[in-house]
Scaffold this motif. Sequence first.
Motif, mmCIF file in Angstrom:
data_model
loop_
_atom_site.group_PDB
_atom_site.id
_atom_site.type_symbol
_atom_site.label_atom_id
_atom_site.label_comp_id
_atom_site.label_asym_id
_atom_site.label_seq_id
_atom_site.Cartn_x
_atom_site.Cartn_y
_atom_site.Cartn_z
ATOM 1 N N LEU A 172 31.842 30.321 86.471
ATOM 2 C CA LEU A 172 30.614 30.904 87.018
ATOM 3 C C LEU A 172 29.448 30.843 86.033
ATOM 4 O O LEU A 172 28.291 30.808 86.441
ATOM 5 C CB LEU A 172 30.857 32.363 87.417
ATOM 6 N N GLY A 173 29.754 30.808 84.737
ATOM 7 C CA GLY A 173 28.697 30.781 83.738
ATOM 8 C C GLY A 173 28.160 29.410 83.420
ATOM 9 O O GLY A 173 27.220 29.277 82.634
ATOM 10 N N SER A 174 28.724 28.360 84.041
ATOM 11 C CA SER A 174 28.276 26.991 83.790
ATOM 12 C C SER A 174 27.612 26.428 85.040
ATOM 13 O O SER A 174 28.275 26.185 86.053
ATOM 14 C CB SER A 174 29.479 26.112 83.396
ATOM 15 N N LYS A 175 26.302 26.218 84.951
ATOM 16 C CA LYS A 175 25.571 25.678 86.104
ATOM 17 C C LYS A 175 26.089 24.298 86.486
ATOM 18 O O LYS A 175 26.151 23.941 87.667
ATOM 19 C CB LYS A 175 24.081 25.617 85.782
ATOM 20 N N GLY A 176 26.505 23.523 85.484
ATOM 21 C CA GLY A 176 27.018 22.185 85.764
ATOM 22 C C GLY A 176 28.338 22.194 86.497
ATOM 23 O O GLY A 176 28.637 21.266 87.258
ATOM 24 N N ARG A 177 29.144 23.245 86.281
ATOM 25 C CA ARG A 177 30.457 23.303 86.911
ATOM 26 C C ARG A 177 30.417 23.935 88.304
ATOM 27 O O ARG A 177 31.128 23.495 89.204
ATOM 28 C CB ARG A 177 31.436 24.073 86.019
ATOM 29 N N CYS A 178 29.598 24.983 88.485
ATOM 30 C CA CYS A 178 29.647 25.647 89.796
ATOM 31 C C CYS A 178 28.470 25.289 90.699
ATOM 32 O O CYS A 178 28.435 25.706 91.861
ATOM 33 C CB CYS A 178 29.761 27.154 89.638
ATOM 34 N N GLY A 179 27.516 24.495 90.198
ATOM 35 C CA GLY A 179 26.481 23.900 91.050
ATOM 36 C C GLY A 179 25.722 24.898 91.894
ATOM 37 O O GLY A 179 25.107 25.835 91.377
ATOM 38 N N PRO A 180 25.743 24.746 93.240
ATOM 39 C CA PRO A 180 24.875 25.553 94.112
ATOM 40 C C PRO A 180 25.233 27.031 94.163
ATOM 41 O O PRO A 180 24.434 27.831 94.648
ATOM 42 C CB PRO A 180 25.072 24.903 95.498
ATOM 43 N N ILE A 181 26.395 27.424 93.678
ATOM 44 C CA ILE A 181 26.729 28.849 93.722
ATOM 45 C C ILE A 181 26.464 29.517 92.370
ATOM 46 O O ILE A 181 26.880 30.655 92.153
ATOM 47 C CB ILE A 181 28.176 29.089 94.173
ATOM 48 N N TYR A 182 25.762 28.825 91.483
ATOM 49 C CA TYR A 182 25.442 29.390 90.173
ATOM 50 C C TYR A 182 24.433 30.526 90.327
ATOM 51 O O TYR A 182 23.452 30.422 91.066
ATOM 52 C CB TYR A 182 24.862 28.311 89.264
ATOM 53 N N VAL A 183 24.671 31.631 89.625
ATOM 54 C CA VAL A 183 23.760 32.772 89.612
ATOM 55 C C VAL A 183 23.412 33.058 88.157
ATOM 56 O O VAL A 183 24.268 33.464 87.370
ATOM 57 C CB VAL A 183 24.396 34.019 90.264
ATOM 58 N N GLY A 184 22.154 32.837 87.792
ATOM 59 C CA GLY A 184 21.727 33.001 86.412
ATOM 60 C C GLY A 184 21.386 34.431 86.050
ATOM 61 O O GLY A 184 21.425 35.346 86.883
ATOM 62 N N ASP A 185 21.003 34.618 84.777
ATOM 63 C CA ASP A 185 20.693 35.947 84.266
ATOM 64 C C ASP A 185 19.613 36.640 85.082
ATOM 65 O O ASP A 185 19.719 37.823 85.410
ATOM 66 C CB ASP A 185 20.230 35.857 82.803
ATOM 67 N N MET A 186 18.544 35.904 85.417
ATOM 68 C CA MET A 186 17.426 36.528 86.113
ATOM 69 C C MET A 186 17.840 37.005 87.505
ATOM 70 O O MET A 186 17.474 38.110 87.930
ATOM 71 C CB MET A 186 16.252 35.557 86.217
#
Length: 586
Positions: free
Chosen positions: A453-467
């Motif tokens: 979940l912490g890697s945008k490259g691995r989870c793609g469209p379901i990524y949820v960032g700090d903001m």
Amino acid sequence: MTSFFTNARDVSVNELRVIHVSPSVGDPLNDLTSQIAPGALHDSAERCDAPRCHPETRVAVQDEIYSWIVHGDSDPAQEMTKIKWLTGPAGTGKSAIMGSVADTCKQGDVRVLVVTFFFSASASPDRRRKTAFIPTLAYQFAQCLPALKGPLSQAIQNDPLLFKKNLHVQMEALILTPLRQVTVELNVPGVVLVDGVDECEVEQYVGSHVSPRAGESIERTKEEDQLEILQVLREAALDPAFPFRIVIASRPERVFRDFFNNESHRSSFAPSLVLDEKYNPDADITLFLKAKFSEIQRRYNLSPSWPSPESLVTLLNQASGQFIYAATVIRYITTSRHGSPHALLDQVLKVTPSSGTNPFSHLDTFYTHILQSAPNTILAVKWLWIIKGEIPHNLFFHMHRTPSAFLLNLLLQTDDTDAEHVLGDLYSLINVPPSDDFETPYRPYHRSLYDFLGSKGRCGPIYVGDMQRAEFLWVRFSDICVYKGLPASRPSDQEKFLHLFFNLFMPDIGRFTSQLNFSPSSVDWWASGCVSHSEDRIRLKFYYVHRQVQLPLVPVQPDMQTLAEFHFASLQESRLGSTKPDVAAS
């Protein structure tokens, strides 16, 4: 509350530090007991459901570790080495192996004295940080070697602030010096098992990350805390008075590779044990899958021919040597609310990555499949992050225990999104307590979920960032402030919830969002609640208000943070008298 500055005038404080030192009463070992992490012991109640190696699996690895503990290294040149490193990628079963080795040492043919500490990023706060590490080891040493209790008590009496010192000082005072002061002749082997050091998070101290001169961040990193743990363990192993061997388990992250491969002190380590193909993980995973599918067959009265040999081969290939993949597949089939075991296994077999050579590609694709089965995937991911408490810093920093699932549900759920709706399809990823359990926290099954979940490259469209996490939490926070608590809740639930609410270590609102509108009455309720419920929050606000806010000025359109700080400063001013103190914390 008693003021620190009763009747004070023209006060100037150059360095604000509030340290509580309780005078020792009675047995100093009671003070030691209050400082340990009980959940970090291998046989603790908190670890009652912790993974163990499935029978007849990982036998070669366990035998090699146990033999080294009992008999030492077969190479005479390695006879004096007392530290062995067990390492392997995520999901290869390191914690299960360490737990099983601890059991074997306790129950095996040869009695072994065992001292343990199991770090975990998804467990109680004292298992996530280094603070309780040395006291917990010292407590267990005193249990194994009662002669140490006298010198240990004396060390605590001699220095009431000992538990606030760094790990090197604590190791010397609480373990090594007492060992030198008594004659310890072990008739049986002894071992210190330290698991998951890579999951140790950085210890946070109020204000310690800010340079008062430059105003620049000088935050300590988790790698520095992890290195400190490794260094004190090596110090112990090199001391002739230290009678135990040490096994450390972690992922092969850089701080560990650099430490164990350092040419200047490699000679003090036994050969590392790397969980690679040498130990034939595929055979163990196959054995595990067959045993678990047999249980499913009996439970659902299925044919012994299910699943087919071809299906088992496919699952084995998709596991890529990772036990966590196989364990998640079994949990998915046994906990899903939708579909028969046949249908669910068919779904698993069809979930394959579209491309890529990432060794975790099958696990990532499977995690994505499970998360996308939730009614609102992005909302579910936001919940998972807040359950972990990472927004991005530790949301539960001021708390001595992980909040219960019940209280987090009160914090996060709304009329349209209760916990069952959000997480009901994710039981293969996270242990969800029953609805009538008011005490047990959520327990994610494996750290690899948050790696994903912490890697945008691995989870793609379901990524949820700090903001996104912070904005979601602040919106819920503001709603609770508007209603001044939880509407239509039982008084006892309201009180427990408000204790959680006012102790949350919220992210900086100025950094993450400017879209929220808080009324002065909401801010007044929040600030007054902090005074009633959280001494830590008062001290924290006292620090920040005098560091960051130019009193008595308030912006024309203040945000929540500034309003709260100004209101808090007013509360403090009313306590101190008419003259405002000039506090410059460093």
